[in-house]
Enzyme design. Sequence first.
Site, PDB file in Angstrom:
ATOM      1  N   GLU A 433       0.750  -1.457  -0.221  1.00 42.27           N
ATOM      2  CA  GLU A 433      -0.210   0.253  -0.020  1.00 42.27           C
ATOM      3  C   GLU A 433       0.583   1.474  -0.128  1.00 42.27           C
ATOM      4  O   GLU A 433       0.272   2.323   0.137  1.00 42.27           O
ATOM      5  CB  GLU A 433      -0.792   0.068   1.351  1.00 42.27           C
ATOM      6  N   ASP A 457      -4.928   2.957   0.191  1.00 45.99           N
ATOM      7  CA  ASP A 457      -3.874   3.218   1.411  1.00 45.99           C
ATOM      8  C   ASP A 457      -2.962   3.789  -0.170  1.00 45.99           C
ATOM      9  O   ASP A 457      -2.205   4.486  -0.552  1.00 45.99           O
ATOM     10  CB  ASP A 457      -2.811   3.619   2.145  1.00 45.99           C
ATOM     11  N   CYS A 504      -6.735  -6.198  -1.459  1.00 41.79           N
ATOM     12  CA  CYS A 504      -8.442  -6.105  -0.633  1.00 41.79           C
ATOM     13  C   CYS A 504      -8.966  -4.353  -0.072  1.00 41.79           C
ATOM     14  O   CYS A 504      -9.391  -4.563   0.404  1.00 41.79           O
ATOM     15  CB  CYS A 504      -7.683  -6.880   0.955  1.00 41.79           C
TER      16      CYS A 504
HETATM   17  C1  PEP Z   1      -6.281   0.115   2.391  1.00 44.02           C
HETATM   18  O1  PEP Z   1      -5.410   1.180   2.680  1.00 44.02           O
HETATM   19  O2  PEP Z   1      -6.355  -0.396   1.101  1.00 44.02           O
HETATM   20  C2  PEP Z   1      -6.818  -1.066   3.798  1.00 44.02           C
HETATM   21  C3  PEP Z   1      -7.430  -2.380   2.400  1.00 44.02           C
HETATM   22  O3  PEP Z   1      -6.745  -1.042   4.022  1.00 44.02           O
HETATM   23  P1  PEP Z   1      -7.362   0.058   4.783  1.00 44.02           P
HETATM   24  O4  PEP Z   1      -8.700   0.738   4.083  1.00 44.02           O
HETATM   25  O5  PEP Z   1      -8.023  -0.342   6.788  1.00 44.02           O
HETATM   26  O6  PEP Z   1      -6.205   1.503   5.489  1.00 44.02           O
HETATM   27 MG    MG Z   2      -4.594   0.336   4.013  1.00 41.74          MG
END
Ligand code: PEP
Ligand code: MG
Length: 579
Positions: A433, A457, A504
Amino acid sequence: MLELKGIAASPGIAIGKAFFLDKEDFAIKRYTVPKAGIKQEFSRLDAALRDSRKELNELREKMVRSIGLKNARIFEAHLLLLGDPIFIDKIRRTIKASRCNVEAAVWEATEEITDSFLRSKDQFLQERAADIHDVGRRILHKLLGREREILADLKEETIVVAADLAPSDTAQMRREKVIAFVTDMGGRTSHTAIMARSLEIPAVVGLKDITQKADPGDIIVVDGNTGTVLVNPGEDVLLRYKQDREKFIEISTGLSQLREQPAITVDGHRVSLMANIEVPEEVGSALQYGAEGIGLYRTEFLFLNRNDLPDEEEQFEAYRNVARLMDPRPLTIRTLDLGGDKFLSQLNLSQEINPSLGFRGIRLCLELADIFRVQLRAILRASAFGNLKIMYPLISGMDELRRANRILDSVREELSSQGVEFNRGLEVGVMIEVPSAVMIADLLAKEAKFFSIGTNDLIQYALGIDRVNEKIAYLYEPLHPAVLRLVQRVIAGGHNAGIKVSMCGEMAGDPFFVPLLVGMGLDEFSMGPFSIPAVKQVINNTKLSEAKIIAEKAMNFSTAGEVESFLKAAVLGVGASAP
Ligand code: PEP
Ligand code: MG
């Protein structure tokens, strides 16, 4: 008609009358009581405290039965506040010193403490302001003989409008009566949003001023798919949304039939569809929508909204419960990703100018290794009860991965020496990320068992856009050619080393991006449970050979807009062609 845009927090469309949770008018009258009457005010206070305590205990029980013990914690906090000597003494002293009625004294104490908490620089105290206010209102309701459980008593279908909702409010809602929430505050990961998703009630949050712009009784349309809220729309618009709502229900019901089917392209290419969860209570939804596993369990939610840290036992139980429920399906637990917009008041960390570039994710865990070790112990112990994997958030370089793995190794040794059982073959992966991790994906792939691309991110860091700043939200473009090149590079880096690549971030749950991502070679998609059926349907109607061509051509465009038009044309079969 008024149209407001907020954050789509929970999908679905609802149309109904507005019910304002925060616009109750207490009209507290202040009057002087004779000296001989002070004793009676004290006993009225005691009775109201006793009744409030009884009510909170009942609510706690109800909450434990409906959505689990962890969510009942809020009532424990409120019960503690009810017995808080500073709060209660303040009320008593006011009654005695100014010979006023108990209602006025409760109101004064509540307002005074709430104000001082809100002014405090301490985030923990700021967060507690809403709790004190909630408790004060509960006592007042008892004193005024008014029932607080208006939400539980709703007679008709209602859309709840509030500045923000406390979990104690949502716990009382009758699901068949509260058909949607809309709030001024909150983001996609705020408590209200999570609650709405697990109750499967459409919700739009972060509307900023809906409580100012709408009135009780207004007809409200909530589109939880797009984040749009309409206040008093005309008949024609209303009709259109009613049709959309029917269509949405029809599609969701139709799609849920896909639950048992695998996600497989027309030409036989298998893709895994996983769910993202924030709290163990979401496992039910994940299974209901046909998740093949959990691709992202955001464990930090266990740490938020409380004044202590969860100990090893509490964490172990949470992880083991999810592991057992999902077994033999995989459960990927992401280690603590605090910081950024997920602030933890218990740690008393200093405020940062750029929190999302600061002390967060794996950086925080490597520094506060004691907290990290407790979590790793809990995860490893839970690994004996299911198919667990671990992934680290926000890895920006090889050193961080190695440091994290060294701590994990030492925790493994500790558990072995104590004779504690755990899965020695547990896979450890890395979230990609940060752009630097993308650039060294080939190197990271040699020491990681899998990758999971966190596009939320990654887009923020690659395009230099704060993901929670609504002013520059228009620049947040998942289809930006830079983002596509980064994703392509991660997949290539992973595949060249023979490891699987998952995604994700929110991008994985958009059905429209599916052919592009399948064509790019993504192995696994992880998303909010509700998105799974729609994504599966697109996969089941896609040909890998065609998706590959789409992905290849999409890489030739110069702007996100061009990629979008091309994808639309490719998916819907009309218009634009590749350059
Ligand atoms: C992301 O950054 O894409 C992620 C899945 O983590 P979060 O949204 O919890 O930062
Ligand atoms: Mg993230």
